[in-house]
Design an enzyme around this catalytic site. Structure first.
Site, PDB file in Angstrom:
ATOM      1  N   ALA A  70      95.404  35.587  20.472  1.00  0.00           N
ATOM      2  CA  ALA A  70      94.987  34.181  20.331  1.00  0.00           C
ATOM      3  C   ALA A  70      96.021  33.202  20.855  1.00  0.00           C
ATOM      4  O   ALA A  70      95.771  32.000  20.895  1.00  0.00           O
ATOM      5  CB  ALA A  70      94.683  33.887  18.867  1.00  0.00           C
ATOM      6  N   LYS A 108      84.617  31.753  -3.611  1.00  0.00           N
ATOM      7  CA  LYS A 108      83.198  31.351  -3.641  1.00  0.00           C
ATOM      8  C   LYS A 108      82.834  30.613  -4.919  1.00  0.00           C
ATOM      9  O   LYS A 108      81.997  29.713  -4.897  1.00  0.00           O
ATOM     10  CB  LYS A 108      82.303  32.578  -3.474  1.00  0.00           C
ATOM     11  CG  LYS A 108      82.501  33.666  -4.510  1.00  0.00           C
ATOM     12  CD  LYS A 108      83.377  34.790  -4.010  1.00  0.00           C
ATOM     13  CE  LYS A 108      83.574  35.837  -5.099  1.00  0.00           C
ATOM     14  NZ  LYS A 108      84.276  37.016  -4.617  1.00  0.00           N
ATOM     15  N   ILE A 127      82.513  39.841   7.343  1.00  0.00           N
ATOM     16  CA  ILE A 127      81.369  39.415   8.172  1.00  0.00           C
ATOM     17  C   ILE A 127      81.490  37.932   8.528  1.00  0.00           C
ATOM     18  O   ILE A 127      81.611  37.109   7.623  1.00  0.00           O
ATOM     19  CB  ILE A 127      80.043  39.640   7.407  1.00  0.00           C
ATOM     20  CG1 ILE A 127      79.923  41.081   6.930  1.00  0.00           C
ATOM     21  CG2 ILE A 127      78.857  39.229   8.269  1.00  0.00           C
ATOM     22  CD1 ILE A 127      78.776  41.296   5.960  1.00  0.00           C
ATOM     23  N   GLY A 165      87.133  52.086  -7.797  1.00  0.00           N
ATOM     24  CA  GLY A 165      87.753  50.820  -7.403  1.00  0.00           C
ATOM     25  C   GLY A 165      86.781  49.828  -6.783  1.00  0.00           C
ATOM     26  O   GLY A 165      87.195  48.814  -6.226  1.00  0.00           O
ATOM     27  N   LYS A 192      77.563  32.826  -3.730  1.00  0.00           N
ATOM     28  CA  LYS A 192      77.532  32.984  -2.272  1.00  0.00           C
ATOM     29  C   LYS A 192      76.260  32.379  -1.693  1.00  0.00           C
ATOM     30  O   LYS A 192      76.285  31.751  -0.628  1.00  0.00           O
ATOM     31  CB  LYS A 192      77.669  34.462  -1.915  1.00  0.00           C
ATOM     32  CG  LYS A 192      79.092  34.973  -2.221  1.00  0.00           C
ATOM     33  CD  LYS A 192      79.160  36.479  -2.273  1.00  0.00           C
ATOM     34  CE  LYS A 192      80.582  36.953  -2.590  1.00  0.00           C
ATOM     35  NZ  LYS A 192      80.601  38.381  -2.975  1.00  0.00           N
TER      36      LYS A 192
END
Lengths: 439, 439
Positions: free
Chosen positions: B41, B113, B144, B195, B213
């Protein structure tokens, strides 16, 4: 340090060049959906020119006469047109128009994968020189924002693999063959009748179109210029429905995959029909849909699925590119990110095809005589190929019988050598079929 | 008109607040992967502060002592820190820290969130006032890039539906129940041992986390502030493995879906276990993976799949947000796009739950006596519910028998009324189970 600015972006003047399926969808949206773009993105997009040689076609697509032209000249002269959207396809005159547009100080948006895979570096350099940007979200995967994912959202990842279904025509044909037991020829005819395949589908079915897209995606993922001749390409045009039936029997679905894979700095690039394990997401992407999975060292595997073609879906990507220019993010990113760079990435070597490691499905057609299986398995063993499974159906006396062999991971060169040796056995008839397996 | 600039972005100073699973993964990447960010970047990211109350924990995560602090005060004072990354989770002190950081002129990146679903509008307004941005890609769907898709790539779309598997814990539990026939209790215990579930998984399994969400995703998709009490929420904690077995029998897979749907300007928002047709992509997203499908008028359906949780995957999204700030695109977009706005969208009405239309699976437990089926079907008919299928297995004499009913699209209020009436029948035992169906 940039601060969040709330000043309004200016009105953007746009020229659409090429008024085919995608061009007319983009023009239609610009003419009729300006309220949506204003509401969602706060931008004002003004369609100032549509350039189309076949003006009758453009008029049928309801392009107003006063913005229609059969030449790009008025676009290049118009100071109020800041964006040229190239939707002609093919190499020329697309390449010339794009370079002219950049030189005239226009940003360029294109859906042309063939052009970018062939002249991407030249075009990107021309853009940098002109301090303008080239946007190409629509060149790969239609409506799927895979260019944005690779060039922005996954920037913090060392990407090790890109694998995708990137040609909707092939996926439609393979889906028909798999779900309805059709032959390749019948499925292709059906795809043409349903509008999912061109009259001349050569570039689609022989894998060339997928290779173009892989070149672009790999360039973004691995930061390297990808000459097309570095990509090994096998199409779906030689596929037999027999093998697709065996795929089903063994829990696989056959897909045409474009695969870019980096292992220890070695990059392998290939397009080929692939047996994909039924429980993988890619195996469940049907019809004309596309899907691309990207593996990054941080994100793990992320997958992007959507319509890979069609006027309206592709226009979604083209319009997003235009909006990114209007918002100012596209020029900023293009100026700062190493997109479509020509310099070789010194950390990456192209792996010769023979060194690529895959699992394989082999179908050998043998006469049912004593010793044939021993001959075959000896050849495989001598070539360092270890068997994952062998399956021989009972044959009718005297008839040749298919022997299905699946291998563990083996070098492509070893598998090719083994196939050559097998095909020379006197107990074998025809050529051995070999399809890679993505487990 | 912006031009493509190739000037280098400046070095960005970063503070990570909260050194749990995500915070330590982000800090680790900033400390050890700077070459990657520079290469991919062109940005230089400098970790200047890690703030963690439990300094022992931070030291165990290999945070260098000299950048570690148990207070946010030094961060707020440091002029060379331009970005505060909030990874504490929960409402307080996260909210206070975020508002303080914005007031001190820092950009904010958060994965929180709960905070955004509850105080998103307040925080976005504070950011706009300070001319800074709030980035929150990691708040939904882990790795995502769904926030980027909704707020950038799909800007040219009128979005009509967002439907997703947005809680990895629930998807892991449901996958175990479906594939291994486990009970909910056993699957939850397994998820905790592996987990994939917190010691207190209440917010995950009762659907609250998914609702948070959905509030964020719907706000982006539909341009409307979503009060949490507008979302109807049912968790997976009351699900019986019996119904998951029936799902399989009828070709469905049970998923906890968060659904935002707009029909003629009416918005319905809900989280509930849903039977998803086996051949849909969402039905094939297993284990702790998340997936979100978005339907736009141009793009059609696009789907985004990946790891929804975990330190490394979530760090991919957090770092992408940081890089977007370094590149200058994030402040630009946040200033120009109507993100997390407080003003009501006048074109949208929230649809009362009773008016939402769904297909349904109903399991009635009945005594096998004459007339029971007639009673049930009469009640359904009276409530305008049309049957898609009825299935009654043979029962052992005297034992109650499950009757499985699937309905065509029906109003939720009508279905609730029908269930109430059915459950009052003397020939029925227990309560009718009702699960929505996504065909």
């Amino acid at each position: 340090m940039a601060s969040a600015s709330s000043s309004s972006p200016p009105t953007l003047g746009i020229a659409v060049v090429g008024c085919g399926i995608i061009g007319s969808a983009v023009a239609d949206a610009l003419l009729n959906e300006s309220a949506l773009f204003k509401h969602r993105a706060g931008v004002t997009l003004q369609l100032r020119h549509v350039v189309e040689k076949d003006t009758e076609k453009a008029l049928r697509a309801k392009i107003p006469q006063q913005i229609l032209s059969d030449s790009i000249a008025p676009v290049l002269k118009d100071k109020r047109t800041q964006v040229v959207v190239e939707l002609i396809g093919g190499l020329e005159p697309a390449r010339t128009f794009v370079l002219q547009a950049l030189k005239a100080g226009k940003h360029v948006v294109t859906a042309n994968k063939y052009l970018l895979a062939t002249h991407g570096v030249e075009i990107a350099e021309a853009a940098r020189k002109a301090k303008r940007c080239v946007q190409f979200e629509a060149s790969c995967g239609g409506a799927i924002p895979i260019v944005a994912a690779l060039s922005e959202s996954l920037l913090a990842n060392d990407i090790t693999r890109v694998v995708g279904i990137v040609n909707g025509t092939c996926n439609y044909i393979l889906t028909q063959m798999t779900q309805h037991g059709q032959t390749y020829v019948a499925a292709l005819a059906g795809a043409q009748a349903a509008g999912f395949a061109e009259r001349d589908p050569t570039f689609d079915v022989n894998g060339t179109d997928s290779a173009h897209k892989l070149a672009i995606l790999s360039s973004l993922a691995f930061g390297v210029e990808v000459p097309l001749n570095r990509i090994e390409v096998t199409g779906i045009d030689k596929l037999s429905d027999v093998d697709l039936k065996f795929a089903k029997e063994f829990g696989y679905v056959c897909k045409l995959l474009a695969i870019g894979e980096k292992t220890d700095g070695n990059l392998s690039l290939r397009v080929h029909p692939t047996f994909v394990s039924q429980d993988r997401l890619l195996a469940n992407v049907h019809g004309s849909f596309n899907a691309i999975s990207v593996t990054g060292h941080a994100a793990g595997e992320t997958t992007y699925v959507g319509r890979g073609a069609g006027g309206k879906p592709t226009s979604s990507a083209v319009l997003a590119d235009i909006i990114d220019i209007a918002l100012g993010t596209a020029p900023l990113l293009f100026g700062r990110l190493p997109l479509l760079i020509g310099k070789p990435n010194v950390n990456i070597r192209f792996l010769p095809g023979s060194q690529v490691v895959s699992r394989n499905y082999l179908r050998v057609t043998a006469f049912d005589v004593p010793g044939v299986m021993a001959h075959i398995t000896n050849i495989l063993s001598r070539n360092n190929i270890s068997l994952a499974g062998v399956n021989q159906h009972e044959s009718k006396a005297g008839h040749p019988v298919p022997i299905i062999i699946t291998t563990h991971e083996s070098k492509d060169g070893d598998v090719s050598a083994a196939i050559k040796a097998i095909d020379q056995l006197k107990t074998i008839t025809g050529n051995t079929v070999r399809i890679r397996v993505l487990a």
